[in-house]
Write an enzyme that holds these catalytic residues in place. Structure first.
Site, PDB file in Angstrom:
ATOM      1  N   GLY A 130      24.745  29.690-100.206  1.00  0.00           N
ATOM      2  CA  GLY A 130      26.031  30.146 -99.681  1.00  0.00           C
ATOM      3  C   GLY A 130      27.068  30.209-100.783  1.00  0.00           C
ATOM      4  N   SER A 132      28.804  33.830-101.892  1.00  0.00           N
ATOM      5  CA  SER A 132      29.747  34.926-101.666  1.00  0.00           C
ATOM      6  C   SER A 132      30.535  34.740-100.372  1.00  0.00           C
ATOM      7  CB  SER A 132      28.990  36.255-101.615  1.00  0.00           C
ATOM      8  OG  SER A 132      28.302  36.496-102.817  1.00  0.00           O
ATOM      9  N   GLU A 248      18.288  31.857-111.942  1.00  0.00           N
ATOM     10  CA  GLU A 248      18.242  33.077-111.139  1.00  0.00           C
ATOM     11  C   GLU A 248      18.253  34.332-111.987  1.00  0.00           C
ATOM     12  OE1 GLU A 248      20.860  35.267-107.596  1.00  0.00           O
ATOM     13  OE2 GLU A 248      21.377  33.253-108.269  1.00  0.00           O
ATOM     14  N   GLU A 370      29.679  43.683-113.967  1.00  0.00           N
ATOM     15  CA  GLU A 370      30.948  43.379-114.637  1.00  0.00           C
ATOM     16  C   GLU A 370      31.047  41.893-114.982  1.00  0.00           C
ATOM     17  OE1 GLU A 370      31.144  47.094-112.411  1.00  0.00           O
ATOM     18  OE2 GLU A 370      30.577  45.054-111.822  1.00  0.00           O
TER      19      GLU A 370
END
Length: 383
Positions: A130, A132, A248, A370
């Site tokens: 959890g 975003s 990740e 970005e």
């Protein structure tokens, strides 16, 4: 400081895992059409994950005393490479094995390690992450989901979005604010283990462009959590998440998302007998880039094997890998359109349509392009 990546090879003892994991992956995927195998990341199969656990292919880098394999990151690289290349369904164990168990091992209490890591290694628990939230975009430090202390633990309120497999999950490790406000940025953030079946938790699937629903939004309304839901130290959540994301961003999963489509297209070229110079050059370009990205990923794995946290290097691999994965379906689509007289079977067409639809998400999951380039620039001393 940014360090250059040094090429490394896979140790022989880890390569030795390949025949057994390949056979197990093929047993789950060989009979499936390419468009199903292309959904490897989102393919949810608890039974297959339990079979992997029983065979000792989950928790490879974790200590034996918690049910792990007591091996290094190279062993996991081999296993992940074979699973994704075959298109095996990995979603039921993916996050727990890759992120949640190492996080709990490194930052959790002994009670948390004993409770959660052994069933993760057996493929029995589904975790989700959890991070975003609506309105935050890629600004992870601006999370507003909040946990307040109570007499018995924590009370959680807020919302998470784009949470992979939350609708199937047993637990979420959530980044939440335990003090201060969103204006405090990194300060005051902590990680909590949330039972997704607890009262006050509501999960709603999100259907994507491909018609699949592996994302979800999760709502927390006065969710009471025990005191031992906290992972690590209160207020240290940002540092923990930063370390977690290195696992990740650097693995072969940032290279192989489109590889089933690549294989299906090459099979098509063989079937129609197309071997002109331009086609061979395109195949060669894809193959060379894939080999380069694989070498970079192995080099990052070597840094992890040394106990380092290659944050900048992992971001570089993820950024370049995402670009490759997204360019592949566009280039294959253009190639097939340039030869309208060639018959394209329905399976290849379905696979191309799926990967084309899902490819935009590749530069969102695990950190946007970005954000990654900002990390790379800082690591190189450019900002």
């Amino acid at each position: 400081m940014f360090e250059t990546l040094t090429l490394a090879g896979l140790p022989a003892e880890d390569e030795a895992l390949r025949p057994a994991i390949r056979a197990l992956a093929d047993s789950a995927a060989a009979a499936a059409p390419a468009d199903v195998r292309a959904r490897s990341w989102s393919g949810f199969d608890r039974d297959f994950s339990r079979r992997l656990g029983a065979a000792g292919f989950l928790g490879l880098t974790l200590p034996r005393r918690y049910g792990g394999g007591d091996r290094g990151p190279f062993a996991r690289f081999v296993v992940v490479e074979e699973l994704l290349s075959a298109g095996a369904p990995v979603a039921a164990h993916w996050i727990a094995d890759r992120q949640s168990a190492p996080l709990i091992l490194n930052y959790g209490s002994e009670a948390q390690r004993e409770r959660f890591i052994p069933p993760i290694c057996r493929g029995e628990l589904v975790f989700c992450i959890g991070m975003s939230e609506p309105g935050s975009g890629s600004d992870l430090a601006s999370v507003r989901t909040r946990a307040e202390r109570t007499a018995t633990g924590w009370r959680l309120n807020g919302q998470k979005i784009w949470t992979t497999n939350a609708m199937h999950g047993d637990y979420m490790i959530a980044l939440v604010r335990t003090s201060g406000t969103a204006d405090d940025r990194h300060a005051g953030l902590s990680q909590l283990i949330v039972d997704l079946k607890a009262p006050g938790v509501v999960t709603r699937p999100i259907v994507d462009l491909a018609g699949d629903a592996h994302f979800a939004e999760v709502f927390f309304t006065d969710v009471d959590l025990p005191a031992d839901a906290l992972v690590g130290a209160e207020g240290e959540g940002w540092q923990q998440v930063t370390a977690e994301l290195a696992f990740e961003r650097s693995g072969p999963e940032r290279v192989y998302s489109s590889v089933v489509l690549l294989d299906a297209w090459i099979a098509h070229l063989r079937a129609v007998g197309r071997d002109d110079a331009a086609t061979l050059a395109l195949v060669g370009d894809f193959t060379a880039r894939l080999a380069m990205l694989r070498a970079m990923s192995i080099a990052c794995t070597a840094r992890l094997a040394l106990g380092e946290s290659p944050v900048t290097e992992a971001s570089l691999v993820k950024d370049l890998g995402t670009a490759f994965e997204q360019e592949l379906p566009a280039a294959i689509g253009d190639d097939l359109a340039a030869y309208p007289g060639e018959p394209v079977d329905a399976e290849l067409h379905r696979t191309l349509m799926f990967v084309t639809h899902i490819a935009p998400s590749f530069s969102l999951r695990g950190g946007t392009r970005e954000v990654l380039r900002g990390i790379i620039a800082r690591g190189m001393g450019l900002r």
